[in-house]
Design a protein around this motif. Sequence first.
Motif, mmCIF file in Angstrom:
data_model
loop_
_atom_site.group_PDB
_atom_site.id
_atom_site.type_symbol
_atom_site.label_atom_id
_atom_site.label_comp_id
_atom_site.label_asym_id
_atom_site.label_seq_id
_atom_site.Cartn_x
_atom_site.Cartn_y
_atom_site.Cartn_z
ATOM 1 N N GLY A 150 50.775 22.175 20.479
ATOM 2 C CA GLY A 150 49.318 22.121 20.546
ATOM 3 C C GLY A 150 48.830 21.232 21.671
ATOM 4 N N THR A 201 38.408 19.623 16.512
ATOM 5 C CA THR A 201 39.524 20.082 17.338
ATOM 6 C C THR A 201 39.737 19.159 18.529
ATOM 7 O OG1 THR A 201 39.154 22.388 16.691
ATOM 8 C CG2 THR A 201 40.416 21.999 18.705
ATOM 9 N N HIS A 235 42.944 16.683 19.545
ATOM 10 C CA HIS A 235 43.626 16.748 20.838
ATOM 11 C C HIS A 235 43.644 15.377 21.521
ATOM 12 C CE1 HIS A 235 44.454 20.923 20.774
ATOM 13 N NE2 HIS A 235 43.230 21.361 20.995
#
Length: 343
Positions: free
Chosen positions: A263, A323, A327
């Motif tokens: 990811g 999200t 990150h």
Amino acid sequence: MVYTSLEQRAAQGYLDLFPPFIPDGQAPVSVSEQKEFYDRMEKLYRLAYGEPQLFVPTLHEDDTPPPLYSGVSDPKREIQNHMKKFCKSVDSMVMQMYLMGANKEFKLDRRQKVILSRLEIADFTKLPPAWVWMAEKEHLERFQTPSRFAHCCFRDDYIYTAAIYEKAFGNEAFHRLISWMNDRGYKSFDIYDATASDCKFSLTYANPVWSNEFPKGGCEYKIKHTGISMRYEPYSSESWILGVCIPGGMKVYLEHFDEMPAGLQGFVISRVKRCDGCRYCVQTDKTGNRPLAKISVQYEGNAYSLCPYYPGYRFWWTSMDDTLADHIIGLLGFMDRFADNKK
């Protein structure tokens, strides 16, 4: 928001960046005297917003300024020029007020005298005590502006920018990111003069294991710590900016790209420029023999040659969601693995 002029749009930034009143209870001037100075500075910025014609002779029709880092040929650069001219006038007024309080040589033009009269200052030799105290405690280096004075930062041990940037980014995802950093020893800092930016009052969270130096602000140039930086760009359509601080550029981390979770790899790929042979990285090479600094990585079966140098990557945004918070946490955690390798 609807503005009556470009100048009023520019004035909004002074109000947006004016912090809540947090006095210094140990100061040589009283809390009520500090509040008097605070109210006067706020009145100055409200005058700039409500009556911008006090500061410049001509007002211009409102329009949206260009985005951050727009090119010099952008047709909207003229909008920025008008906004900068107005802000220069406001900043000049603040500077003269600082010089007056610090008992240094000052020079007032006709407009500034009118503005001071609106601030109920008639005798320039008898300024309020908190005004003088705030000016005298501001120690400026060359080319610096009296930002603590301008923003009424009375206490040296308080982070005044926290409440300001909370208004812009403060949602659950943002709070989760801040909590993650706090739990790992990151420290917050008011930055009064961000390098390579028009911002004069920003907030940085820095991991001190990377460097004992006070952060210089911003997230682009010569960064020595991991963390995040938040700032307000007054002449941009994207005013509120949050960026990741990447110490030393992306070189080390791209060299260890294979060690990143999948990811995080995808996130990095989405934010780093593919090498296009621009030769920015070898511009000082007079021999023509130095190889390009590009770093080759593999991701999902594809090969990429990535640029490790700023501005070949952009890790900044104008808002926060879950999200993005995930990150950023992943990237900060990965980079912090290399803190012991810092130069």
